[in-house]
Design a protein around this motif. Structure first.
Motif, PDB file in Angstrom:
ATOM      1  N   HIS A 182       0.807  -1.231   0.000  1.00  0.00           N
ATOM      2  CA  HIS A 182       0.000   0.000   0.000  1.00  0.00           C
ATOM      3  C   HIS A 182       0.835   1.274   0.000  1.00  0.00           C
ATOM      4  O   HIS A 182       0.283   2.370  -0.022  1.00  0.00           O
ATOM      5  CB  HIS A 182      -0.936   0.012   1.213  1.00  0.00           C
ATOM      6  N   PRO A 247      -7.109   7.448   4.868  1.00  0.00           N
ATOM      7  CA  PRO A 247      -7.607   8.727   4.352  1.00  0.00           C
ATOM      8  C   PRO A 247      -8.644   8.562   3.237  1.00  0.00           C
ATOM      9  O   PRO A 247      -9.536   9.384   3.089  1.00  0.00           O
ATOM     10  CB  PRO A 247      -6.353   9.406   3.813  1.00  0.00           C
ATOM     11  N   ASP A 248      -8.546   7.472   2.464  1.00  0.00           N
ATOM     12  CA  ASP A 248      -9.510   7.313   1.366  1.00  0.00           C
ATOM     13  C   ASP A 248     -10.835   6.707   1.840  1.00  0.00           C
ATOM     14  O   ASP A 248     -11.699   6.349   1.038  1.00  0.00           O
ATOM     15  CB  ASP A 248      -8.904   6.448   0.251  1.00  0.00           C
TER      16      ASP A 248
END
Ligand code: C2E
Ligand code: MG
Ligand code: MG
Length: 562
Positions: A182, A247-248
Protein backbone atom coordinates in the motif's frame (compact mmCIF):
# COMPACT_ATOMS: atom_id res chain seq x y z
CA UNK A 1 36.08 54.46 39.44
CA UNK A 2 33.79 55.84 36.78
CA UNK A 3 33.07 53.66 33.76
CA UNK A 4 33.04 56.54 31.26
CA UNK A 5 35.59 59.28 31.27
CA UNK A 6 34.13 61.59 28.62
CA UNK A 7 30.82 62.71 27.15
CA UNK A 8 31.93 61.21 23.88
CA UNK A 9 32.18 57.81 25.50
CA UNK A 10 28.73 58.16 27.14
CA UNK A 11 27.17 58.88 23.75
CA UNK A 12 29.10 55.98 22.27
CA UNK A 13 27.82 53.60 24.97
CA UNK A 14 24.19 54.72 24.47
CA UNK A 15 24.52 54.16 20.77
CA UNK A 16 25.77 50.66 21.22
CA UNK A 17 23.31 49.84 23.97
CA UNK A 18 20.41 50.92 21.73
CA UNK A 19 21.55 48.59 19.01
CA UNK A 20 21.93 45.37 20.97
CA UNK A 21 18.87 43.04 21.04
CA UNK A 22 19.03 43.04 24.82
CA UNK A 23 16.98 45.05 27.29
CA UNK A 24 19.17 47.24 29.52
CA UNK A 25 17.79 49.16 32.48
CA UNK A 26 19.48 50.85 35.42
CA UNK A 27 17.49 51.39 38.61
CA UNK A 28 18.36 53.37 41.68
CA UNK A 29 17.84 50.71 44.37
CA UNK A 30 16.36 52.87 47.13
CA UNK A 31 13.89 55.02 45.17
CA UNK A 32 13.45 52.37 42.44
CA UNK A 33 13.70 55.23 39.96
CA UNK A 34 14.70 54.11 36.46
CA UNK A 35 17.78 56.13 35.61
CA UNK A 36 18.61 54.54 32.28
CA UNK A 37 16.87 52.37 29.71
CA UNK A 38 17.86 51.45 26.18
CA UNK A 39 15.57 51.04 23.16
CA UNK A 40 14.58 47.43 23.89
CA UNK A 41 13.81 48.34 27.51
CA UNK A 42 11.69 51.33 26.38
CA UNK A 43 9.67 48.97 24.19
CA UNK A 44 8.95 46.77 27.20
CA UNK A 45 7.93 49.79 29.28
CA UNK A 46 5.61 50.96 26.44
CA UNK A 47 4.04 47.51 26.31
CA UNK A 48 3.49 47.56 30.08
CA UNK A 49 1.90 51.01 29.89
CA UNK A 50 -0.47 49.79 27.18
CA UNK A 51 -1.44 46.61 28.93
CA UNK A 52 -1.61 47.64 32.57
CA UNK A 53 -3.73 50.68 33.53
CA UNK A 54 -1.90 51.10 36.84
CA UNK A 55 1.40 51.54 34.96
CA UNK A 56 -0.04 53.96 32.43
CA UNK A 57 0.07 57.11 34.51
CA UNK A 58 2.84 56.12 36.89
CA UNK A 59 6.32 57.56 37.07
CA UNK A 60 9.17 55.77 35.46
CA UNK A 61 10.11 53.57 38.37
CA UNK A 62 10.72 49.89 39.07
CA UNK A 63 7.18 49.87 40.52
CA UNK A 64 5.84 49.52 37.01
CA UNK A 65 6.74 45.83 37.28
CA UNK A 66 4.68 45.31 40.43
CA UNK A 67 1.50 44.21 38.70
CA UNK A 68 2.89 43.23 35.32
CA UNK A 69 5.91 41.10 36.24
CA UNK A 70 5.60 40.54 40.00
CA UNK A 71 8.48 38.07 40.16
CA UNK A 72 10.85 40.67 38.72
CA UNK A 73 9.48 43.34 41.06
CA UNK A 74 10.16 41.05 44.01
CA UNK A 75 13.76 40.52 42.91
CA UNK A 76 14.28 44.26 42.40
CA UNK A 77 12.94 45.20 45.80
CA UNK A 78 14.87 42.42 47.52
CA UNK A 79 18.10 42.97 45.60
CA UNK A 80 21.02 42.59 47.98
CA UNK A 81 23.84 43.31 45.54
CA UNK A 82 24.43 39.72 44.58
CA UNK A 83 24.03 38.91 40.90
CA UNK A 84 20.88 37.03 40.09
CA UNK A 85 19.36 35.41 36.99
CA UNK A 86 15.78 34.38 36.39
CA UNK A 87 13.64 33.19 33.46
CA UNK A 88 10.17 34.76 33.39
CA UNK A 89 7.33 34.08 30.98
CA UNK A 90 5.50 37.24 30.05
CA UNK A 91 2.59 36.70 27.70
CA UNK A 92 4.01 34.89 24.68
CA UNK A 93 7.50 36.07 25.52
CA UNK A 94 10.04 34.25 27.58
CA UNK A 95 12.61 36.63 29.06
CA UNK A 96 15.90 35.73 30.70
CA UNK A 97 16.61 38.50 33.27
CA UNK A 98 19.92 39.09 34.96
CA UNK A 99 20.29 41.52 37.89
CA UNK A 100 23.65 42.86 38.99
CA UNK A 101 25.36 45.82 40.69
CA UNK A 102 26.74 48.71 38.72
CA UNK A 103 28.60 51.87 39.84
CA UNK A 104 26.94 55.16 38.87
CA UNK A 105 29.31 57.42 36.98
CA UNK A 106 28.06 60.60 38.62
CA UNK A 107 28.47 59.87 42.33
CA UNK A 108 29.96 56.37 42.45
CA UNK A 109 26.81 55.11 44.14
CA UNK A 110 25.67 51.55 43.55
CA UNK A 111 22.80 50.98 41.13
CA UNK A 112 20.92 47.96 39.94
CA UNK A 113 21.56 46.88 36.36
CA UNK A 114 18.83 44.74 34.83
CA UNK A 115 19.44 43.14 31.48
CA UNK A 116 17.21 40.73 29.63
CA UNK A 117 16.99 38.76 26.50
CA UNK A 118 14.05 37.38 24.57
CA UNK A 119 14.61 33.60 24.51
CA UNK A 120 11.27 32.23 23.26
CA UNK A 121 12.72 31.45 19.83
CA UNK A 122 15.82 29.88 21.31
CA UNK A 123 13.63 27.75 23.59
CA UNK A 124 11.54 26.66 20.64
CA UNK A 125 14.73 25.72 18.76
CA UNK A 126 15.99 23.83 21.81
CA UNK A 127 12.67 22.04 22.15
CA UNK A 128 12.74 21.14 18.48
CA UNK A 129 16.27 19.79 18.86
CA UNK A 130 15.16 17.80 21.88
CA UNK A 131 12.20 16.48 19.92
CA UNK A 132 14.45 15.46 17.05
CA UNK A 133 17.04 13.76 19.18
CA UNK A 134 14.84 12.24 21.89
CA UNK A 135 11.56 11.57 20.16
CA UNK A 136 10.57 9.57 17.15
CA UNK A 137 9.91 11.91 14.24
CA UNK A 138 7.01 9.96 12.81
CA UNK A 139 4.97 9.10 15.90
CA UNK A 140 6.25 11.62 18.44
CA UNK A 141 6.83 8.81 20.93
CA UNK A 142 10.11 8.48 22.83
CA UNK A 143 12.77 7.01 20.58
CA UNK A 144 14.80 3.97 21.54
CA UNK A 145 17.55 5.74 23.46
CA UNK A 146 15.15 8.01 25.38
CA UNK A 147 12.94 5.05 26.24
CA UNK A 148 15.96 3.13 27.58
CA UNK A 149 17.00 6.18 29.65
CA UNK A 150 13.49 6.50 31.07
CA UNK A 151 13.38 2.77 31.78
CA UNK A 152 16.71 2.90 33.60
CA UNK A 153 15.48 5.84 35.65
CA UNK A 154 12.18 4.12 36.47
CA UNK A 155 13.89 0.88 37.51
CA UNK A 156 16.21 2.72 39.87
CA UNK A 157 13.30 4.14 41.89
CA UNK A 158 10.59 1.56 42.64
CA UNK A 159 7.28 3.21 43.61
CA UNK A 160 7.22 0.99 46.70
CA UNK A 161 9.54 -1.79 47.95
CA UNK A 162 7.32 -4.71 46.95
CA UNK A 163 6.32 -3.38 43.52
CA UNK A 164 6.97 -5.36 40.34
CA UNK A 165 7.19 -3.83 36.89
CA UNK A 166 6.56 -5.11 33.37
CA UNK A 167 8.23 -4.36 30.07
CA UNK A 168 6.23 -5.10 26.91
CA UNK A 169 7.64 -5.25 23.40
CA UNK A 170 4.90 -4.92 20.81
CA UNK A 171 5.74 -5.92 17.25
CA UNK A 172 3.28 -5.54 14.40
CA UNK A 173 2.59 -8.65 12.33
CA UNK A 174 2.74 -8.31 8.58
CA UNK A 175 3.58 -4.59 8.67
CA UNK A 176 6.09 -4.99 5.86
CA UNK A 177 3.30 -6.31 3.69
CA UNK A 178 1.29 -3.13 4.24
CA UNK A 179 4.30 -0.97 3.36
CA UNK A 180 5.04 -3.03 0.27
CA UNK A 181 1.53 -3.34 -1.02
CA UNK A 182 0.00 0.00 0.00
CA UNK A 183 3.00 2.31 0.09
CA UNK A 184 4.87 4.13 2.85
CA UNK A 185 2.17 6.78 3.45
CA UNK A 186 -0.30 4.10 4.54
CA UNK A 187 2.46 2.35 6.51
CA UNK A 188 3.18 5.63 8.33
CA UNK A 189 -0.50 6.11 9.08
CA UNK A 190 -0.72 2.61 10.58
CA UNK A 191 2.31 3.28 12.79
CA UNK A 192 0.85 6.59 13.95
CA UNK A 193 -2.52 5.11 14.81
CA UNK A 194 -0.90 2.25 16.74
CA UNK A 195 1.36 4.76 18.53
CA UNK A 196 -1.67 6.80 19.67
CA UNK A 197 -3.45 3.66 20.89
CA UNK A 198 -0.41 2.54 22.85
CA UNK A 199 0.03 6.04 24.23
CA UNK A 200 -3.46 5.85 25.73
CA UNK A 201 -2.69 2.46 27.26
CA UNK A 202 0.62 3.82 28.60
CA UNK A 203 -1.19 6.76 30.22
CA UNK A 204 -3.81 4.49 31.78
CA UNK A 205 -1.03 2.31 33.20
CA UNK A 206 1.00 5.34 34.36
CA UNK A 207 3.88 4.00 32.32
CA UNK A 208 5.91 5.16 29.35
CA UNK A 209 5.80 4.21 25.69
CA UNK A 210 8.47 4.36 23.01
CA UNK A 211 9.00 3.36 19.40
CA UNK A 212 12.05 1.17 19.55
CA UNK A 213 12.27 0.02 15.94
CA UNK A 214 10.49 0.14 12.57
CA UNK A 215 7.29 -1.56 13.66
CA UNK A 216 8.32 -2.27 17.23
CA UNK A 217 7.05 -0.40 20.28
CA UNK A 218 7.91 -0.72 23.95
CA UNK A 219 5.74 -0.09 26.97
CA UNK A 220 6.93 0.09 30.57
CA UNK A 221 4.32 -0.48 33.25
CA UNK A 222 5.43 0.36 36.81
CA UNK A 223 2.96 -1.97 38.56
CA UNK A 224 2.54 -5.39 37.00
CA UNK A 225 2.04 -8.99 38.02
CA UNK A 226 2.12 -11.99 35.68
CA UNK A 227 -1.68 -12.00 35.67
CA UNK A 228 -2.18 -8.29 34.97
CA UNK A 229 0.63 -8.36 32.40
CA UNK A 230 -1.02 -11.14 30.43
CA UNK A 231 -4.41 -9.43 30.57
CA UNK A 232 -2.79 -6.18 29.41
CA UNK A 233 -1.01 -7.97 26.54
CA UNK A 234 -4.35 -9.38 25.35
CA UNK A 235 -5.81 -5.88 25.54
CA UNK A 236 -2.86 -4.48 23.53
CA UNK A 237 -3.30 -7.13 20.83
CA UNK A 238 -7.05 -6.52 20.63
CA UNK A 239 -6.53 -2.76 20.49
CA UNK A 240 -3.96 -3.10 17.72
CA UNK A 241 -6.43 -5.20 15.75
CA UNK A 242 -9.12 -2.48 15.74
CA UNK A 243 -9.64 -1.30 12.15
CA UNK A 244 -7.46 1.60 11.09
CA UNK A 245 -9.34 4.12 8.98
CA UNK A 246 -7.40 5.27 5.95
CA UNK A 247 -7.61 8.73 4.35
CA UNK A 248 -9.51 7.31 1.37
CA UNK A 249 -12.25 6.04 3.69
CA UNK A 250 -11.09 2.43 3.51
CA UNK A 251 -9.80 0.60 6.54
CA UNK A 252 -6.98 -1.71 7.48
CA UNK A 253 -6.42 -4.25 10.18
CA UNK A 254 -3.09 -5.32 11.61
CA UNK A 255 -2.04 -7.91 14.15
CA UNK A 256 0.52 -7.61 16.91
CA UNK A 257 2.73 -9.94 18.92
CA UNK A 258 3.79 -9.07 22.46
CA UNK A 259 6.87 -10.20 24.41
CA UNK A 260 6.83 -9.46 28.14
CA UNK A 261 9.51 -9.39 30.81
CA UNK A 262 8.60 -8.96 34.46
CA UNK A 263 10.85 -7.41 37.01
CA UNK A 264 10.03 -8.74 40.42
CA UNK A 265 10.68 -6.00 43.02
CA UNK A 266 12.54 -3.93 40.41
CA UNK A 267 15.61 -6.09 41.00
CA UNK A 268 16.92 -6.13 37.45
CA UNK A 269 18.96 -3.86 35.22
CA UNK A 270 17.33 -2.18 32.24
CA UNK A 271 19.68 -4.08 29.87
CA UNK A 272 18.62 -7.44 31.29
CA UNK A 273 14.92 -6.55 31.25
CA UNK A 274 15.14 -5.33 27.65
CA UNK A 275 16.99 -8.49 26.60
CA UNK A 276 14.38 -10.70 28.29
CA UNK A 277 11.44 -8.89 26.70
CA UNK A 278 13.17 -9.19 23.32
CA UNK A 279 13.72 -12.91 23.79
CA UNK A 280 10.05 -13.33 24.68
CA UNK A 281 9.07 -11.35 21.58
CA UNK A 282 11.36 -13.46 19.37
CA UNK A 283 9.81 -16.59 20.84
CA UNK A 284 6.23 -15.55 20.17
CA UNK A 285 7.06 -14.14 16.71
CA UNK A 286 8.67 -17.37 15.57
CA UNK A 287 6.23 -19.78 17.20
CA UNK A 288 2.83 -18.17 17.58
CA UNK A 289 2.47 -14.78 15.91
CA UNK A 290 -0.42 -12.60 16.99
CA UNK A 291 -0.14 -13.72 20.62
CA UNK A 292 1.85 -12.84 23.72
CA UNK A 293 4.26 -14.63 26.01
CA UNK A 294 6.14 -13.88 29.19
CA UNK A 295 9.88 -14.46 29.37
CA UNK A 296 10.99 -17.74 30.94
CA UNK A 297 14.61 -18.91 31.38
CA UNK A 298 14.18 -21.53 28.60
CA UNK A 299 14.22 -18.65 26.11
CA UNK A 300 17.63 -17.59 27.31
CA UNK A 301 18.95 -21.14 26.69
CA UNK A 302 17.49 -21.12 23.19
CA UNK A 303 18.95 -17.69 22.53
CA UNK A 304 22.37 -18.92 23.65
CA UNK A 305 21.95 -22.02 21.50
CA UNK A 306 21.18 -19.87 18.43
CA UNK A 307 24.15 -17.64 19.17
CA UNK A 308 26.41 -20.69 19.41
CA UNK A 309 25.05 -22.09 16.16
CA UNK A 310 25.74 -18.79 14.46
CA UNK A 311 29.30 -18.79 15.74
CA UNK A 312 29.81 -22.37 14.57
CA UNK A 313 28.34 -21.54 11.16
CA UNK A 314 30.68 -18.57 10.78
CA UNK A 315 33.58 -20.83 11.67
CA UNK A 316 32.86 -23.51 9.06
CA UNK A 317 31.34 -21.47 6.24
CA UNK A 318 34.53 -20.27 4.54
CA UNK A 319 35.63 -23.87 3.81
CA UNK A 320 32.14 -25.43 4.17
CA UNK A 321 33.86 -27.90 6.43
CA UNK A 322 31.70 -31.05 6.87
CA UNK A 323 28.87 -29.51 4.89
CA UNK A 324 27.35 -31.80 2.29
CA UNK A 325 24.52 -31.79 -0.17
CA UNK A 326 22.36 -34.91 -0.04
CA UNK A 327 19.92 -35.88 -2.79
CA UNK A 328 16.48 -37.38 -2.32
CA UNK A 329 14.68 -38.99 -5.28
CA UNK A 330 11.42 -37.58 -6.65
CA UNK A 331 9.42 -40.27 -8.43
CA UNK A 332 6.89 -39.90 -11.22
CA UNK A 333 3.94 -41.99 -10.05
CA UNK A 334 2.60 -43.08 -13.44
CA UNK A 335 5.96 -44.33 -14.77
CA UNK A 336 7.58 -45.17 -11.38
CA UNK A 337 10.73 -43.48 -12.69
CA UNK A 338 13.00 -41.19 -10.70
CA UNK A 339 12.64 -37.93 -12.58
CA UNK A 340 14.32 -35.59 -10.10
CA UNK A 341 16.23 -35.20 -6.86
CA UNK A 342 15.82 -32.60 -4.16
CA UNK A 343 19.14 -31.20 -2.95
CA UNK A 344 19.14 -31.02 0.86
CA UNK A 345 21.95 -29.56 2.90
CA UNK A 346 23.56 -31.61 5.65
CA UNK A 347 26.00 -30.39 8.30
CA UNK A 348 28.13 -32.37 10.70
CA UNK A 349 29.82 -30.52 13.56
CA UNK A 350 32.13 -32.86 15.52
CA UNK A 351 31.13 -31.71 19.02
CA UNK A 352 27.43 -31.71 18.18
CA UNK A 353 26.92 -34.45 15.58
CA UNK A 354 24.58 -33.91 12.62
CA UNK A 355 22.70 -30.64 12.91
CA UNK A 356 19.28 -30.47 11.27
CA UNK A 357 18.70 -27.80 8.62
CA UNK A 358 15.50 -27.00 10.51
CA UNK A 359 17.79 -25.73 13.30
CA UNK A 360 20.55 -23.97 11.42
CA UNK A 361 18.73 -22.58 8.35
CA UNK A 362 16.70 -20.11 10.47
CA UNK A 363 19.90 -19.03 12.25
CA UNK A 364 21.64 -18.59 8.90
CA UNK A 365 18.67 -16.55 7.69
CA UNK A 366 18.68 -14.26 10.70
CA UNK A 367 22.42 -13.72 10.61
CA UNK A 368 22.66 -13.03 6.88
CA UNK A 369 24.69 -16.19 6.23
CA UNK A 370 22.00 -17.92 4.23
CA UNK A 371 23.00 -16.54 0.85
CA UNK A 372 26.40 -18.17 1.10
CA UNK A 373 24.78 -21.47 2.06
CA UNK A 374 22.23 -21.30 -0.75
CA UNK A 375 24.99 -20.44 -3.25
CA UNK A 376 27.00 -23.42 -2.07
CA UNK A 377 24.03 -25.81 -2.46
CA UNK A 378 23.07 -24.39 -5.85
CA UNK A 379 26.53 -24.71 -7.39
CA UNK A 380 27.22 -28.10 -5.82
CA UNK A 381 23.84 -29.43 -6.95
CA UNK A 382 24.20 -28.16 -10.53
CA UNK A 383 27.67 -29.71 -10.82
CA UNK A 384 26.32 -32.94 -9.40
CA UNK A 385 23.30 -33.04 -11.76
CA UNK A 386 25.71 -32.90 -14.72
CA UNK A 387 27.01 -36.33 -13.62
CA UNK A 388 23.59 -37.99 -13.65
CA UNK A 389 22.97 -40.27 -16.58
CA UNK A 390 19.17 -40.32 -16.28
CA UNK A 391 18.71 -36.61 -17.09
CA UNK A 392 16.81 -36.04 -13.84
CA UNK A 393 16.21 -32.50 -12.65
CA UNK A 394 17.65 -31.15 -9.43
CA UNK A 395 15.43 -29.22 -7.04
CA UNK A 396 17.20 -26.59 -4.92
CA UNK A 397 15.63 -24.85 -1.93
CA UNK A 398 16.05 -21.10 -1.83
CA UNK A 399 15.59 -19.21 1.38
CA UNK A 400 12.94 -16.55 1.82
CA UNK A 401 15.62 -13.98 2.54
CA UNK A 402 17.33 -14.57 -0.81
CA UNK A 403 14.25 -14.01 -2.90
CA UNK A 404 13.27 -10.52 -3.97
CA UNK A 405 16.75 -9.00 -3.93
CA UNK A 406 17.46 -9.41 -7.69
CA UNK A 407 20.63 -11.38 -6.92
CA UNK A 408 19.10 -14.84 -7.40
CA UNK A 409 18.36 -14.77 -11.17
CA UNK A 410 21.91 -13.59 -11.86
CA UNK A 411 23.40 -16.28 -9.63
CA UNK A 412 21.33 -18.95 -11.39
CA UNK A 413 22.35 -17.64 -14.83
CA UNK A 414 26.05 -17.66 -13.88
CA UNK A 415 25.84 -21.11 -12.26
CA UNK A 416 24.08 -22.65 -15.24
CA UNK A 417 26.62 -21.13 -17.62
CA UNK A 418 29.50 -22.37 -15.47
CA UNK A 419 28.19 -25.90 -14.99
CA UNK A 420 26.56 -26.15 -18.46
CA UNK A 421 23.44 -27.63 -16.87
CA UNK A 422 20.36 -27.17 -19.05
CA UNK A 423 17.94 -24.73 -17.35
CA UNK A 424 15.12 -27.27 -17.69
CA UNK A 425 17.05 -29.56 -15.32
CA UNK A 426 17.04 -27.04 -12.50
CA UNK A 427 14.06 -26.47 -10.27
CA UNK A 428 13.95 -23.80 -7.58
CA UNK A 429 11.84 -24.50 -4.50
CA UNK A 430 10.42 -21.59 -2.58
CA UNK A 431 7.98 -21.49 0.31
CA UNK A 432 4.94 -19.29 0.70
CA UNK A 433 6.69 -17.41 3.48
CA UNK A 434 9.24 -16.31 0.90
CA UNK A 435 6.44 -14.81 -1.16
CA UNK A 436 5.03 -12.99 1.81
CA UNK A 437 8.17 -11.00 2.54
CA UNK A 438 8.50 -8.81 -0.51
CA UNK A 439 5.78 -10.01 -2.80
CA UNK A 440 6.28 -7.74 -5.81
CA UNK A 441 10.08 -8.12 -5.79
CA UNK A 442 9.83 -11.88 -5.25
CA UNK A 443 7.48 -12.31 -8.20
CA UNK A 444 9.86 -10.21 -10.31
CA UNK A 445 12.73 -12.58 -9.38
CA UNK A 446 10.57 -15.62 -10.12
CA UNK A 447 9.63 -14.26 -13.56
CA UNK A 448 13.30 -13.63 -14.32
CA UNK A 449 14.07 -17.22 -13.29
CA UNK A 450 11.28 -18.57 -15.48
CA UNK A 451 12.62 -16.49 -18.39
CA UNK A 452 15.94 -18.26 -17.93
CA UNK A 453 14.00 -21.52 -18.32
CA UNK A 454 14.25 -23.02 -14.83
CA UNK A 455 11.24 -24.61 -13.15
CA UNK A 456 9.75 -23.26 -9.94
CA UNK A 457 8.01 -25.22 -7.19
CA UNK A 458 5.89 -23.92 -4.35
CA UNK A 459 7.22 -25.90 -1.37
CA UNK A 460 5.45 -27.05 1.80
CA UNK A 461 2.07 -26.00 0.44
CA UNK A 462 -0.64 -25.98 3.07
CA UNK A 463 1.50 -24.83 6.00
CA UNK A 464 2.07 -21.35 7.33
CA UNK A 465 0.36 -18.58 5.48
CA UNK A 466 -1.42 -20.62 2.83
CA UNK A 467 -3.49 -18.63 0.49
CA UNK A 468 -4.94 -19.36 -2.90
CA UNK A 469 -3.77 -15.92 -3.97
CA UNK A 470 -0.17 -17.21 -3.83
CA UNK A 471 -1.04 -19.83 -6.41
CA UNK A 472 -2.61 -17.23 -8.66
CA UNK A 473 0.23 -14.74 -8.30
CA UNK A 474 2.68 -16.87 -10.27
CA UNK A 475 2.41 -19.87 -12.60
CA UNK A 476 4.30 -22.48 -10.55
CA UNK A 477 5.42 -25.65 -12.33
CA UNK A 478 4.94 -27.77 -9.26
CA UNK A 479 3.06 -27.57 -5.99
CA UNK A 480 4.64 -29.64 -3.21
CA UNK A 481 2.03 -30.81 -0.74
CA UNK A 482 3.55 -30.60 2.73
CA UNK A 483 4.54 -33.90 4.29
CA UNK A 484 2.29 -33.35 7.31
CA UNK A 485 -0.83 -33.98 5.16
CA UNK A 486 0.49 -37.25 3.76
CA UNK A 487 1.68 -38.42 7.14
CA UNK A 488 -1.61 -37.77 8.86
CA UNK A 489 -3.72 -39.02 5.98
CA UNK A 490 -4.21 -42.44 7.58
CA UNK A 491 -5.88 -40.97 10.67
CA UNK A 492 -7.44 -37.79 9.34
CA UNK A 493 -9.96 -37.57 6.57
CA UNK A 494 -9.51 -33.80 6.33
CA UNK A 495 -5.87 -34.35 5.28
CA UNK A 496 -7.03 -36.68 2.52
CA UNK A 497 -9.54 -34.06 1.40
CA UNK A 498 -6.84 -31.39 1.33
CA UNK A 499 -4.52 -33.58 -0.78
CA UNK A 500 -7.35 -34.22 -3.23
CA UNK A 501 -8.25 -30.54 -3.43
CA UNK A 502 -4.66 -29.44 -4.03
CA UNK A 503 -4.34 -32.04 -6.79
CA UNK A 504 -7.49 -30.65 -8.47
CA UNK A 505 -6.19 -27.14 -8.01
CA UNK A 506 -2.87 -28.14 -9.57
CA UNK A 507 -4.65 -29.64 -12.57
CA UNK A 508 -6.70 -26.46 -13.04
CA UNK A 509 -3.57 -24.33 -12.84
CA UNK A 510 -1.51 -26.60 -15.05
CA UNK A 511 0.94 -27.37 -12.24
CA UNK A 512 2.16 -30.82 -11.27
CA UNK A 513 1.67 -31.89 -7.66
CA UNK A 514 4.39 -33.51 -5.58
CA UNK A 515 3.37 -35.34 -2.41
CA UNK A 516 6.13 -35.02 0.20
CA UNK A 517 6.83 -37.36 3.09
CA UNK A 518 5.60 -40.59 1.47
CA UNK A 519 6.79 -43.21 3.93
CA UNK A 520 4.53 -46.24 3.50
CA UNK A 521 2.74 -48.30 0.89
CA UNK A 522 -0.55 -46.89 2.22
CA UNK A 523 0.69 -43.32 1.64
CA UNK A 524 1.81 -44.33 -1.82
CA UNK A 525 -1.53 -45.94 -2.69
CA UNK A 526 -3.41 -42.91 -1.43
CA UNK A 527 -1.47 -40.27 -3.32
CA UNK A 528 -1.56 -42.36 -6.48
CA UNK A 529 -5.32 -42.85 -6.22
CA UNK A 530 -5.77 -39.15 -5.58
CA UNK A 531 -3.97 -38.28 -8.78
CA UNK A 532 -0.69 -36.71 -7.52
CA UNK A 533 1.85 -36.51 -10.32
CA UNK A 534 4.98 -37.07 -8.25
CA UNK A 535 6.00 -38.45 -4.88
CA UNK A 536 8.94 -37.95 -2.53
CA UNK A 537 9.73 -39.62 0.78
CA UNK A 538 11.47 -42.43 2.57
CA UNK A 539 9.25 -44.92 0.72
CA UNK A 540 11.12 -44.05 -2.49
CA UNK A 541 14.46 -43.24 -0.95
CA UNK A 542 16.08 -41.25 1.85
CA UNK A 543 18.31 -38.26 1.13
CA UNK A 544 21.77 -39.71 0.33
CA UNK A 545 25.22 -38.24 -0.32
CA UNK A 546 26.69 -37.88 -3.79
CA UNK A 547 29.40 -40.29 -5.03
CA UNK A 548 31.99 -37.63 -4.15
CA UNK A 549 30.91 -37.39 -0.51
CA UNK A 550 29.87 -40.98 0.17
CA UNK A 551 33.21 -42.08 1.66
CA UNK A 552 33.57 -39.05 3.94
CA UNK A 553 29.95 -39.38 5.13
CA UNK A 554 30.55 -43.10 5.78
CA UNK A 555 33.58 -42.23 7.91
CA UNK A 556 31.53 -39.79 9.95
CA UNK A 557 28.76 -42.36 10.45
CA UNK A 558 31.29 -44.94 11.60
CA UNK A 559 32.96 -42.51 13.98
CA UNK A 560 29.57 -41.82 15.54
CA UNK A 561 28.87 -45.51 16.02
CA UNK A 562 32.28 -46.17 17.58
P1 C2E B 1 11.86 -29.27 2.55
O1 C2E B 1 12.40 -28.46 1.43
O2 C2E B 1 10.39 -29.44 2.62
O3 C2E B 1 12.59 -30.64 2.47
C1 C2E B 1 11.99 -31.84 2.73
C2 C2E B 1 12.32 -32.28 4.09
O4 C2E B 1 11.58 -33.46 4.38
C3 C2E B 1 13.78 -32.69 4.23
O5 C2E B 1 14.13 -32.43 5.57
C4 C2E B 1 13.73 -34.19 4.02
O6 C2E B 1 14.82 -34.86 4.58
C5 C2E B 1 12.44 -34.50 4.74
N1 C2E B 1 11.84 -35.73 4.27
C6 C2E B 1 11.88 -36.25 3.03
N2 C2E B 1 11.19 -37.38 2.97
C7 C2E B 1 10.66 -37.57 4.19
C8 C2E B 1 9.84 -38.58 4.77
O7 C2E B 1 9.41 -39.53 4.12
N3 C2E B 1 9.50 -38.43 6.07
C9 C2E B 1 9.94 -37.40 6.82
N4 C2E B 1 9.59 -37.35 8.10
N5 C2E B 1 10.72 -36.42 6.31
C10 C2E B 1 11.08 -36.53 5.02
P2 C2E B 1 15.46 -31.73 5.88
O8 C2E B 1 16.50 -32.16 4.92
O9 C2E B 1 15.68 -31.89 7.32
O10 C2E B 1 15.16 -30.24 5.53
C11 C2E B 1 14.23 -29.53 6.24
C12 C2E B 1 13.98 -28.22 5.58
O11 C2E B 1 15.16 -27.42 5.61
C13 C2E B 1 13.65 -28.34 4.11
O12 C2E B 1 12.32 -28.65 3.96
C14 C2E B 1 14.02 -26.98 3.61
O13 C2E B 1 12.99 -26.04 3.88
C15 C2E B 1 15.21 -26.64 4.46
N6 C2E B 1 16.41 -26.92 3.69
C16 C2E B 1 17.03 -28.10 3.50
N7 C2E B 1 18.10 -27.94 2.70
C17 C2E B 1 18.14 -26.63 2.35
C18 C2E B 1 19.01 -25.84 1.53
O14 C2E B 1 19.94 -26.32 0.91
N8 C2E B 1 18.73 -24.48 1.45
C19 C2E B 1 17.68 -23.94 2.09
N9 C2E B 1 17.48 -22.64 1.97
N10 C2E B 1 16.84 -24.67 2.86
C20 C2E B 1 17.07 -26.00 2.98
MG1 MG C 1 12.08 -28.30 -0.42
MG1 MG D 1 8.97 -29.33 1.50
Amino acid sequence: MSVFSSCLEVGFFKNISDQVPVGVMVIEPCSLQIVYLNKVASLLVDTLRRRFPAVRGSALSGAIFKEAIPRLYELITQFDGISNAVRITFGEDVLDFSLSRVMMESDSSVALLIMWQQVAQQIRAEEELLRLTCYDRLTGLQNRSTFIKELTKALSSPPEPEASAGLFFVDLDGFKLINDSHGYAIGDRVLNVIARRLEIIGREQKGCVGRTGGDEFALFVPHCTQETAEALACHIIRTAQDPIILPDGGSHQIGASVGIALSSHYKISSEALLAQAHMALYDIKTKNKGNHCVFVPRMECEHRHRAELEEMLREVLPQKRNMFVFYQPIVELCSQRVVGYEALIRWYYPKRGWISPNDFIPVAEESGLIQELDRFVLTTACHEAMRWQNGAYVAVNVSATYLGQSALPELVRVTLAETKLHPKRLNIEITETALLRHKAESIRDLRALRDIGVGISLDDFGTGFSSLSHLCSFPFDKIKIDKSFVQESEERNDCVAIIRTVVQLGKALDARTVAEGVETQTHYDLIKADGCSLGQGYFFGKPAPSQTDVVRVQQIMESLQA
